[in-house]
Design an enzyme around this catalytic site. Structure first.
Site, PDB file in Angstrom:
ATOM      1  N   LEU A 158     -12.026  -7.821  -9.147  1.00 14.41           N
ATOM      2  CA  LEU A 158     -12.012  -7.083  -7.873  1.00 14.41           C
ATOM      3  C   LEU A 158     -10.687  -6.015  -7.707  1.00 14.41           C
ATOM      4  O   LEU A 158     -10.880  -5.149  -7.285  1.00 14.41           O
ATOM      5  CB  LEU A 158     -11.660  -8.133  -6.659  1.00 14.41           C
ATOM      6  CG  LEU A 158     -12.740  -9.162  -6.727  1.00 14.41           C
ATOM      7  CD1 LEU A 158     -12.174 -10.207  -5.707  1.00 14.41           C
ATOM      8  CD2 LEU A 158     -14.096  -8.477  -6.038  1.00 14.41           C
ATOM      9  N   GLY A 161      -3.400  -6.863  -9.352  1.00 21.84           N
ATOM     10  CA  GLY A 161      -2.227  -7.521  -8.406  1.00 21.84           C
ATOM     11  C   GLY A 161      -1.064  -7.291  -8.967  1.00 21.84           C
ATOM     12  O   GLY A 161      -0.885  -6.384 -10.231  1.00 21.84           O
ATOM     13  N   ALA A 162       0.162  -7.476  -8.551  1.00 22.42           N
ATOM     14  CA  ALA A 162       1.323  -7.440  -8.934  1.00 22.42           C
ATOM     15  C   ALA A 162       1.503  -8.217 -10.455  1.00 22.42           C
ATOM     16  O   ALA A 162       2.454  -7.483 -11.031  1.00 22.42           O
ATOM     17  CB  ALA A 162       2.390  -7.668  -7.877  1.00 22.42           C
ATOM     18  N   GLY A 164      -1.137  -9.405 -12.213  1.00 24.85           N
ATOM     19  CA  GLY A 164      -2.276  -9.349 -13.050  1.00 24.85           C
ATOM     20  C   GLY A 164      -3.269  -9.036 -12.434  1.00 24.85           C
ATOM     21  O   GLY A 164      -3.402  -8.525 -11.383  1.00 24.85           O
ATOM     22  N   ASP A 275       5.824  -8.148   3.891  1.00 20.95           N
ATOM     23  CA  ASP A 275       5.018  -7.021   3.499  1.00 20.95           C
ATOM     24  C   ASP A 275       3.668  -6.794   4.385  1.00 20.95           C
ATOM     25  O   ASP A 275       2.677  -6.661   3.985  1.00 20.95           O
ATOM     26  CB  ASP A 275       4.700  -7.322   2.111  1.00 20.95           C
ATOM     27  CG  ASP A 275       3.755  -5.971   1.169  1.00 20.95           C
ATOM     28  OD1 ASP A 275       4.391  -4.829   1.761  1.00 20.95           O
ATOM     29  OD2 ASP A 275       3.390  -6.132   0.042  1.00 20.95           O
TER      30      ASP A 275
END
Length: 545
Positions: A158, A161-162, A164, A275
Site C-alpha cells: 500500500l 511508512g517511517a 518500513g 502529528d
C-alpha cells in the site's frame, strides 16, 4: 504466500548469541534457528521480540516468567528469560550456547534445547543463578494481541511508512479478514524497534469508532509487524484532493466532526498525538473517519522534544516551534490546520510559503490563514479559537467536539441533504441520511449544548440586525445559517437547499410579517433540536407527500 516469505529485505546476515561475560559465538541464521525452533515459537510463554518494558508489565507475581528475544548489543539478537523475583524486581537472563550447541544460563547445567532448559529449572525449582534467587514458577502466556506471522497473508503493497512498508493483507484466525500491516525493517536498531513497538503499545490502549483499531503485533521473527483494521477508503488527504471539489459541505463537516470526536476521545486518554493532519486520517470503506499513525504519540500531558527536523512545520503550534513543547493544546492547533485542509480540498497549508517563511509568519507576524470561502461561519470561528497564540486560551478537544458549531451546523446540513435526496426521488438515500442524522442528534446530546448555542445564536442574530430593530429578514437568516452570500444563490445545490430553508423560516415567522424576532427564531430552533422525533416525523411527512 506467507508474508515473511513474500517480503524482501529480511535480515539474512549473521546473528550472535552472547552471555553476560561477553564471550560470544557467532552462528549463521540457519544455526540460530536451532535455538528458535518451532518448539520455541509454539510455546505459549515465548513472546518474541517484545521490549523489556512490555515484558515487565506482564510479569505480576514472584516466579512469573516468559521467554523473549532482545538485542544484546548493536545488531545482536539473543534469547533471554525474564522473571519476577522475590524482591519484586524483574531480572533478565541471557540464554547462551556452546560449541556443542548445548544451551545454558550458567555453565553448571546445560540442555539440548531451550524448552528443555526451562523445564529443568521449573521442575527442579533451581534458581537461574546462585545470587539472583530467581525461580521459574508460572509461565506467562502470550496475550491475545501477539499474532503469529504464518497467520498473515500478503495481498499487495500500500505504501511506505517511517519504519518500513505498509501492506494490504489477510489475517486468518477463526475467520479471515482484510487488514493493514505496518512492517519494521529487519536492519533497524534497538531505538527504532522500541519506537515501532511503542506505537503498537499506544494503539492497544484505545477503542473508539474514530480511531484505527489494532488487532495485534507479530514479533516472533522479522519483519516485526503491527496488524491493524483495514481502512479501504485510504487517506483523507488523498480523498480531498481527488473529490474535494465535488463532495458537499455536509461531508466536509462530517469529516471535521468525526475527527474532533476521535481526538476528543484521545485527549481524555491523555494521548498527545503530535502529528494531526489530513494525511494521518484514514477513511473506512464507507468513508468513516479513523485517526491513525501514532508513531510520534505519547501519553505524557506535556512533552519536550528537541528533534523537529522531520516534523512538518506547517502543522506546528507556535510554542512547539519556539520552545519545542508538545501538549494536548498543540494538538488542538494542529486540528485547526486539518480543518483548513478539509475545506481547502486537501491543499497544503500556508500556500506559497516554505518551512522558514511559515515559521516567520506565525511566530514573528502572528499570522493566521483565512478559511476557504465555503467554510460555515461557526466553523471558522471555532478554528480561529484553535489558533489562539496562548495554549491556555485554546479550547479542549472535548469542548471542540461538543461545541454548538458542529452538532447544530452538522444537523442543518444533514437535514438539507435529506431534503435534496427526497426531492430528487432518491428516497433510499434520503432515509439513510435521516438515520445518520437521528443517530448524530442522539449520540451527541444536542440538548447539552443549547445554553452555549443560545448565546452564540443571539450574537449571530445581533450581527445581522443592523438597524437594531430586534428583527431580521429572510435574507439575513439564509446568510446566517448557510453562510451564503448573493453569489451562492446561482448554485443549483444552494437552490435546492434554499427551498427547505424558506419553509423553516415560514414556520418560525408565526405572525407572517416576513420579519422574525430573536425569540421567534430561538423558540423554533430549540424546539426542533430538543426533540429526537423531529427528524423521523419530517421524513415520514416528506415520503408520504
Amino acid at each position: 504466500m506467507y508474508l515473511q516469505r513474500k517480503l524482501e529485505g529480511v535480515d539474512k546476515g549473521k546473528k550472535t548469541i552472547g552471555d553476560d561475560s561477553k564471550s560470544k559465538e557467532t552462528i549463521s541464521q540457519s544455526e540460530d534457528e536451532s535455538s528458535v525452533t518451532d518448539e520455541v515459537r509454539n510455546a505459549d510463554f515465548y513472546h518474541g521480540l517484545i521490549p523489556k518494558t512490555d515484558a515487565e508489565t506482564l510479569l505480576k507475581k514472584e516466579g512469573d516468567f516468559l521467554l523473549r528475544k532482545t538485542e544484546h548489543s548493536t545488531g545482536v539478537i539473543i534469547l533471554c528469560i525474564s522473571v519476577r523475583t522475590e524482591e519484586n524486581k524483574v531480572k533478565h537472563f541471557v540464554i547462551n550456547t556452546d560449541h556443542q550447541h548445548l544451551f545454558y544460563v550458567i555453565p553448571a547445567h546445560k540442555e539440548k534445547s531451550v524448552p528443555a532448559l526451562i523445564t529443568w529449572y521449573k521442575v527442579n525449582k533451581t534458581p537461574l543463578s546462585p545470587t539472583s534467587k530467581a525461580l521459574l514458577k508460572k509461565p506467562i502466556e502470550r496475550p491475545p494481541w501477539t499474532l503469529n506471522h504464518d497467520a498473515i497473508f500478503i495481498l499487495k503493497k500500500l505504501g511506505q511508512g517511517a519504519f518500513g512498508e505498509v501492506y494490504l493483507a489477510e489475517y486468518v484466525s477463526k475467520t479471515t479478514e482484510r487488514v493493514a500491516v505496518k512492517t519494521m525493517r529487519g536492519e533497524a536498531n534497538r531505538e527504532a524497534r522500541n519506537k515501532f513497538l511503542k506505537e503498537a503499545r499506544m494503539m492497544r490502549k484505545y477503542d473508539h469508532k474514530h480511531v484505527v483499531k489494532i488487532l495485534g503485533v507479530a514479533v516472533h521473527e522479522h519483519p516485526l509487524m503491527i496488524v491493524m483494521e483495514c481502512c479501504e477508503g485510504g487517506a483523507l488527504l488523498s480523498y480531498l484532493r481527488k473529490h474535494g471539489k465535488t463532495c458537499g459541505l455536509i461531508e466536509k463537516l462530517r469529516f471535521a466532526t468525526e475527527s474532533a470526536e476521535g481526538l476528543a476521545y484521545l485527549s481524555k486518554q491523555q494521548c498527545v498525538h503530535r502529528d494531526i493532519a489530513a494525511r494521518n486520517v484514514l477513511l473506512s470503506s464507507t468513508n468513516v473517519v479513523k485517526i491513525s499513525d501514532f508513531g510520534m504519540s505519547d501519553d505524557k500531558a506535556i512533552l519536550h522534544d528537541d528533534t523537529l527536523e522531520k516534523v512538518p512545520v506547517k502543522w506546528l503550534a507556535p510554542e512547539v516551534m519556539q520552545e519545542k513543547i508538545y501538549s494536548l493544546k498543540s494538538d488542538v492547533w494542529a486540528y485547526g490546520i486539518m480543518v483548513w485542509e478539509i475545506y481547502a480540498n486537501g491543499s497544503e497549508p500556508y500556500p506559497g510559503l516554505n518551512r522558514m517563511a511559515t515559521r516567520a509568519k506565525i511566530v514573528v507576524q502572528d499570522y493566521r490563514m483565512e478559511m476557504p470561502k465555503d467554510t460555515p461561519a461557526e466553523v471558522t470561528k471555532l478554528v480561529l479559537s484553535c489558533w489562539e497564540k496562548t495554549p491556555d486560551k485554546r479550547p479542549e478537544m472535548t469542548t471542540v467536539f461538543t461545541s454548538s458549531s458542529f452538532p447544530l451546523q452538522y444537523c442543518l446540513w444533514h437535514f438539507l441533504n435529506v431534503e435534496k435526496f427526497l426531492a430528487s426521488g432518491g428516497k433510499e438515500k434520503g432515509l439513510r441520511e435521516a438515520e445518520d442524522l437521528l443517530f448524530f442528534s442522539t449520540t451527541h446530546s444536542l440538548s447539552t449544548t443549547m445554553a452555549s448555542w443560545n448565546h452564540e445564536l443571539h450574537e449571530m442574530f445581533r450581527q445581522h440586525d443592523k438597524d437594531m430593530s430586534g428583527f431580521i429578514g429572510k435574507e439575513d437568516i439564509i446568510c446566517m445559517l448557510l453562510g451564503a452570500d448573493s453569489d451562492d444563490k446561482k448554485d443549483p445545490v444552494f437552490k435546492t437547499n434554499l427551498k427547505f430553508l424558506i419553509n423553516v423560516i415560514k414556520e418560525a415567522d408565526k405572525d407572517g410579517d416576513a420579519k422574525i424576532s430573536f425569540e421567534e427564531f430561538k423558540e423554533y430552533i430549540n424546539k426542533a433540536t430538543h426533540s429526537n422525533n423531529w427528524i423521523i416525523l419530517i421524513v415520514v411527512l416528506w415520503i408520504n407527500t
